[in-house]
Write a protein that holds these residues in place. Sequence first.
Motif, mmCIF file in Angstrom:
data_model
loop_
_atom_site.group_PDB
_atom_site.id
_atom_site.type_symbol
_atom_site.label_atom_id
_atom_site.label_comp_id
_atom_site.label_asym_id
_atom_site.label_seq_id
_atom_site.Cartn_x
_atom_site.Cartn_y
_atom_site.Cartn_z
ATOM 1 N N ARG A 23 -4.019 -3.114 36.662
ATOM 2 C CA ARG A 23 -3.842 -1.958 35.775
ATOM 3 C C ARG A 23 -3.648 -2.472 34.354
ATOM 4 O O ARG A 23 -2.654 -3.144 34.050
ATOM 5 N N CYS A 24 -4.590 -2.136 33.491
ATOM 6 C CA CYS A 24 -4.554 -2.565 32.089
ATOM 7 C C CYS A 24 -4.095 -1.400 31.216
ATOM 8 O O CYS A 24 -4.473 -0.247 31.453
ATOM 9 N N HIS A 25 -3.311 -1.712 30.201
ATOM 10 C CA HIS A 25 -2.708 -0.683 29.354
ATOM 11 C C HIS A 25 -3.209 -0.775 27.924
ATOM 12 O O HIS A 25 -3.386 -1.872 27.382
ATOM 13 N N ALA A 26 -3.425 0.396 27.322
ATOM 14 C CA ALA A 26 -3.848 0.477 25.923
ATOM 15 C C ALA A 26 -2.928 1.413 25.171
ATOM 16 O O ALA A 26 -2.413 2.389 25.729
ATOM 17 N N VAL A 27 -2.684 1.119 23.894
ATOM 18 C CA VAL A 27 -1.949 2.025 23.014
ATOM 19 C C VAL A 27 -2.831 2.303 21.803
ATOM 20 O O VAL A 27 -3.503 1.406 21.275
ATOM 21 N N MET A 28 -2.867 3.565 21.366
ATOM 22 C CA MET A 28 -3.688 3.953 20.229
ATOM 23 C C MET A 28 -2.888 3.737 18.947
ATOM 24 O O MET A 28 -1.840 4.359 18.733
ATOM 25 N N THR A 29 -3.374 2.852 18.095
ATOM 26 C CA THR A 29 -2.723 2.568 16.816
ATOM 27 C C THR A 29 -3.592 3.100 15.681
ATOM 28 O O THR A 29 -4.686 3.633 15.905
#
Length: 864
Positions: free
Chosen positions: A453-459
């Motif tokens: 499970r890979c995680h991304a955050v929108m910056t």
Amino acid sequence: MPVLDTKGRMGRDGQGVLPGFSHIGYGTFRGTYDEMVDEAGAARPHWRTFVESLGQLSEAEMRARWERGQRLIRDNGVTYNVYGDPEGMDRPWQLDPLPLIINSKEWAYLETALKQRATLMSLILADLYGPQRLLTEGLLPPALVFANPAFLRPLHGAQGQAGKQLQFYAADVARSPDGTWWVVGDRTEAPSGAGYALENRIIVSRVLPDFYRTANVHRLAGWFLKARDALIGLSPRNPDNPRVVVLTPGPYNETYFEHAYLARYMGLTLVEGEDLTVRDTRVYLKTMEGLKPVEVILRRTDGSYCDPLDLRNDSTLGVPGLVGAVQAGTVAVANGLGSGLIESPAFMPFLPGLCRHLLGEELRMPGVASWWCGQEKERAYVLANLHRLAVRPAFTVQAPITDASRLSATQRARLTEQIKAAPYLWVAQEAVHLSTAPAWVEGRLETRAVTLRCHAVMTRTGPEIMPGGLCRTTAPGTLSLSMQHGGGSKDTWVLSDEPVSHVSLLRSRNAPAKTVRGSRDLPSRVADNTFWLGRYLERCEDTTRVLRAAMSRAVEGSAGGGDPELAVVLDLFTMLGHLPQDLDRHTPMAQDEAIRLLIAGNTDPASFVGLRGIVQNMQRVATVVRDRLSLDTWRSINRLSEGLSALPAGEPPSADEMLGLLNDTIMILSALSGLCSENMTRGPGWRFMDVGRRVERGLHSLDLLSALLFSPPDDVGPALDVVLDLSDSVMTYRARYLAAPQVVPVLDLLLVDETNPRSLGFQLARLMDHADALAPYRADRMFTPEQRIIMGLLTGARTLDPALVTLADPREGEVRLIDLIGTMRSGLWDFSETLTRQYFVHAAEVSEPLSPFVELLAAKDRTS
């Protein structure tokens, strides 16, 4: 759907065994991609250094290392709640010490593909909750959206979510047998796993520190720093210092540990729905000082449960009016309410076309082949090939997947009819053959199927991908990856071609920092729970001491008839509800029966007055405020629970065995008291905890003095001995009087002597200090109701002459002990109830109490 060819496994002594691994062995499966071993049975290039180092460890050393790791998991309280499991709240996190290793080239591909996918998902959500051009232009079937319960209609066009529905995104990725990465699932509602990935890293890096230091592994802290900055950047007002909270469903949620862990790690406030309220379309945090505005909410509660007014009216987890605040744009919610819409499996077959339309490029990472049965052509294909497909509900991610190839003809026919009856509710997918990786199992390496499970955050500059993620493994003997069904996890090491730099969420040493001393925005719920944590802690110690007195006297026995001191202790237990009122407590046989009942009741977790039940309540309250407790405090509470839980089932322990357990319990409780006294900052949280302890100890002191009432006035010697023993005041009394205990000196020592930390006077003096310290948090400088109550009790204790307290009928100027105890007990309960109303329940702005003079005038006006 993981499918492993168990017949194709390469054995320990045949092809597929790594050189140098003869003492642990490792077998793989033919036709399955193994992360560590290639087709020739040799370690893949990026695994070789790790494999060589692992091969040099003896089995004994590896076992010792992993025992330390498991102890870290227990001590840190890393848990995953399993629904329906009696021990679900206490189930330790399942972690394998061997990491999943990914080289830099593969990660570069994954990172690029995941950034594209996160951007695509964000654009889709923005359109579906905005202009809905994808529907009007025929790129998405309307039924895919409007029939989906995750589409929250009140959020369509919401001002506060325009273009910001997706702040956090996660993708479950896996390998096909040829080594190609593909996406098997998207998570957009409230993606979990980032906190567990960080905790996995902390534990594995301590188990294998030498491996970790030399591997050039990308650090995770930088991603969490960007995530925190992204949350702060969402604030619609007060951009310099917004109040950001983590909204959790509560301690019974399966990933509650992660909620508390992330709040603590990122420096945010953990709240439940009842901690927040909406006034004039603004969200406020209920604190002991009143209502404080909230600008950003990191949501870990499913969207439909977040507002019982506009969404689910049966929800007790949400905040009434939250949708209105989002629509008004006064609060930012991450992820946006309704963002779970596009994590539905039914969207997966449409993503390649949407990517070409919205981004003008091909989807870089394919998803598992899927067919939504709401389309005629796709439905015909599914029904014709049902025997080799997996079928799942179209709009529910958590629903189980049905492998149609394993169904009987009758079952498959029934499934066919269900699909035909409501085709838009079903999705079929190709069976997934997962790759495998090594797991350390009882001294051997065994294969486990894995997903990542890979995680991304929108910056502000676009999506940022966590360099690693949560690797999940199948449960032993099954193909289930679900943590709810015994699945495990791994740390994920992404290797760097260059040395990695250390990153921390802490401020740089050279960065300017504004000095802050104390915090006033303690949530009312947290204040309430810390108060009760103090009460349960003291109640546990008091019960343990009285129980130990009974067991020690039962073990020592009596030379003739029943032990008179034991009879006094049993009278106390009867008054406290542990023993039946009609039980004779003065003969040896009756005392033996009473001891048996005490042991059974206090080791029974179902008894709310018993010791084990009290410890369970203390642990439950501590779990709710665990983000406010130090690791040492949490470990001590766990150790206390483990000691009582270790009692063998079936036959209850003997009095002697019970005495040993109680002595150990006292030691742990003493350590807990020391931690609370010496390690906690003197803020509101500590004050409410100590208030709880002082209220409980004051009530217990009164209970102990009630023992004098059970004895004949001319034979109170045994009762005085017991009261001094249970108050831990025997040595003090002997040093002062060098005589047998007498009523007046004992009453002076335990009622009014403020130098004795076990006396009622000491508790009242401390409560007065706390009431005075809490009062400045209020605007009115007049005495608060709780100050007036405790001031009256303390004045009564300080002006009391113990020589005028009588056990018999009072003469002029005397006061009966039973009346004095009743007055003091009633006053302490009034103080507790007043404190609750003043600080723990805030449905609106705090209204200041009238001063006594104003109250007098108001009363006069009413009577006239």
